[in-house]
Design an enzyme around this catalytic site. Sequence first.
Site, PDB file in Angstrom:
ATOM      1  N   ASP A  12      -4.627   6.576   9.527  1.00 59.55           N
ATOM      2  CA  ASP A  12      -4.541   7.115   8.122  1.00 59.55           C
ATOM      3  C   ASP A  12      -6.039   7.100   7.452  1.00 59.55           C
ATOM      4  O   ASP A  12      -6.796   5.970   7.588  1.00 59.55           O
ATOM      5  CB  ASP A  12      -3.607   6.428   7.147  1.00 59.55           C
ATOM      6  CG  ASP A  12      -3.214   7.218   5.884  1.00 59.55           C
ATOM      7  OD1 ASP A  12      -3.364   8.432   5.989  1.00 59.55           O
ATOM      8  OD2 ASP A  12      -2.895   6.707   4.928  1.00 59.55           O
ATOM      9  N   HIS A  29     -10.319  15.015   9.785  1.00 54.03           N
ATOM     10  CA  HIS A  29      -9.373  14.976  10.962  1.00 54.03           C
ATOM     11  C   HIS A  29     -10.310  15.105  12.209  1.00 54.03           C
ATOM     12  O   HIS A  29     -10.152  14.513  13.313  1.00 54.03           O
ATOM     13  CB  HIS A  29      -8.584  16.168  10.979  1.00 54.03           C
ATOM     14  CG  HIS A  29      -7.389  16.192   9.668  1.00 54.03           C
ATOM     15  ND1 HIS A  29      -6.798  14.912   9.572  1.00 54.03           N
ATOM     16  CD2 HIS A  29      -7.203  16.887   8.659  1.00 54.03           C
ATOM     17  CE1 HIS A  29      -6.092  15.121   8.385  1.00 54.03           C
ATOM     18  NE2 HIS A  29      -6.316  16.293   7.983  1.00 54.03           N
ATOM     19  N   LEU A 122      -2.147   3.162  31.576  1.00 54.10           N
ATOM     20  CA  LEU A 122      -1.753   3.102  30.193  1.00 54.10           C
ATOM     21  C   LEU A 122      -0.745   4.370  29.766  1.00 54.10           C
ATOM     22  O   LEU A 122      -1.128   5.321  30.291  1.00 54.10           O
ATOM     23  CB  LEU A 122      -3.129   3.307  29.625  1.00 54.10           C
ATOM     24  CG  LEU A 122      -3.078   3.788  27.794  1.00 54.10           C
ATOM     25  CD1 LEU A 122      -2.622   2.458  27.160  1.00 54.10           C
ATOM     26  CD2 LEU A 122      -4.602   4.039  27.425  1.00 54.10           C
TER      27      LEU A 122
HETATM   28  C1  IPE Z   1       1.159   8.584   7.815  1.00 54.52           C
HETATM   29  O1  IPE Z   1      -0.061   9.131   6.824  1.00 54.52           O
HETATM   30  C2  IPE Z   1       1.044   9.648   8.725  1.00 54.52           C
HETATM   31  C3  IPE Z   1       0.193   9.591   9.773  1.00 54.52           C
HETATM   32  C4  IPE Z   1      -0.952   8.880   9.947  1.00 54.52           C
HETATM   33  C5  IPE Z   1       0.492  10.677  10.843  1.00 54.52           C
HETATM   34  P1  IPE Z   1       0.364   9.729   5.678  1.00 54.52           P
HETATM   35  O2  IPE Z   1      -0.965  10.141   4.894  1.00 54.52           O
HETATM   36  O3  IPE Z   1       1.072  10.963   5.824  1.00 54.52           O
HETATM   37  O4  IPE Z   1       1.208   8.892   4.756  1.00 54.52           O
HETATM   38  P2  IPE Z   1       1.404   8.895   3.155  1.00 54.52           P
HETATM   39  O5  IPE Z   1       2.167  10.136   2.676  1.00 54.52           O
HETATM   40  O6  IPE Z   1       0.144   8.344   2.613  1.00 54.52           O
HETATM   41  O7  IPE Z   1       2.600   7.529   3.146  1.00 54.52           O
HETATM   42  C1  IPE Z   2      -4.516  11.364   8.931  1.00 54.33           C
HETATM   43  O1  IPE Z   2      -5.000  10.880   7.517  1.00 54.33           O
HETATM   44  C2  IPE Z   2      -3.110  11.206   9.134  1.00 54.33           C
HETATM   45  C3  IPE Z   2      -2.654  12.563   9.319  1.00 54.33           C
HETATM   46  C4  IPE Z   2      -1.467  12.645   8.567  1.00 54.33           C
HETATM   47  C5  IPE Z   2      -3.065  13.535  10.051  1.00 54.33           C
HETATM   48  P1  IPE Z   2      -4.759  11.749   6.278  1.00 54.33           P
HETATM   49  O2  IPE Z   2      -4.863  13.348   6.347  1.00 54.33           O
HETATM   50  O3  IPE Z   2      -3.450  11.444   5.625  1.00 54.33           O
HETATM   51  O4  IPE Z   2      -5.823  11.254   5.284  1.00 54.33           O
HETATM   52  P2  IPE Z   2      -5.773  10.652   3.595  1.00 54.33           P
HETATM   53  O5  IPE Z   2      -4.720   9.785   3.818  1.00 54.33           O
HETATM   54  O6  IPE Z   2      -5.290  12.050   3.198  1.00 54.33           O
HETATM   55  O7  IPE Z   2      -7.142  10.351   3.321  1.00 54.33           O
HETATM   56 MG    MG Z   3      -2.942   9.843   4.431  1.00 50.79          MG
END
Ligand code: IPE
Ligand code: IPE
Ligand code: MG
Length: 224
Positions: A12, A29, A122
């Site tokens: 995240d 991303h 892996l």
């Molecule tokens: C969790 O991240 C999902 C992934 C990393 C794929 P999110 O950014 O979607 O989570 P929330 O919405 O902040 O809980």
């Molecule tokens: C990547 O982080 C997780 C995915 C859902 C692809 P985010 O896109 O949720 O990044 P933040 O949390 O908005 O910074």
């Molecule tokens: Mg996020």
Amino acid sequence: MNPLKHVAIIMDGNGRWGLKYKNSRNAGHKAGLDTVEMIIKETIKNKIDYLTLFAFSTENWKRPKKEIYYLFNLLENFLINKIEELDRNNIKLKILGSKKFSSKLNELLDYSEKKTSKNSKLQINLALNYGSKLELINAFKKISKSKNKINEKNLQKYLQTKNIPDPDILIRTGNTKRLSNFLLWQLAYTEIFFEKKLWPAFTEKDFKRIIKEYKNTKRNFGKI
Ligand code: IPE
Ligand code: IPE
Ligand code: MG
């Protein structure tokens, strides 16, 4: 020292990193993919058998179409460019979640899984359109239609993580302390590390520190 077989990661913070340094969530991303490559290398170096990466949740469909399109395009290109290399390195790719994407991506995912299915160094589980509640509902539906008794051992057989040991470590980057519908059953006894750093900023050094701390943690599993 605790044995380490399985690391799971909620990757995240890409969007915030992208906005902060490149003025675009999507750039975050893209940068996050470099961290994925680093983690794969480190996982192999540390002789870890399973790496589970949360890449897209069932709730992430609520994001703007443009961002979703960019994410899947990134994944498509990653697979097209890297699947041969993953295969050469004896890495098996498994998708967790339901494959409800474009027919091109669905086919590419099937192809990648099939091509690497016999590999054994892996196993990378890529959680895509994955939600733990949905996984559990589907498991309960299947078990109740079967002749199996509903117990822990039998239920595991109906989860998408069938035959995969539960994660030893869960890392969530991005400075929030929540599970966001990830592996709710499987994380029952996992050691959890919430990291302040955003995913693109997460380094080899951070990963090594977590492994070291994990190895020295006393895991009780209810005992004393
Ligand atoms: C969790 O991240 C999902 C992934 C990393 C794929 P999110 O950014 O979607 O989570 P929330 O919405 O902040 O809980
Ligand atoms: C990547 O982080 C997780 C995915 C859902 C692809 P985010 O896109 O949720 O990044 P933040 O949390 O908005 O910074
Ligand atoms: Mg996020």
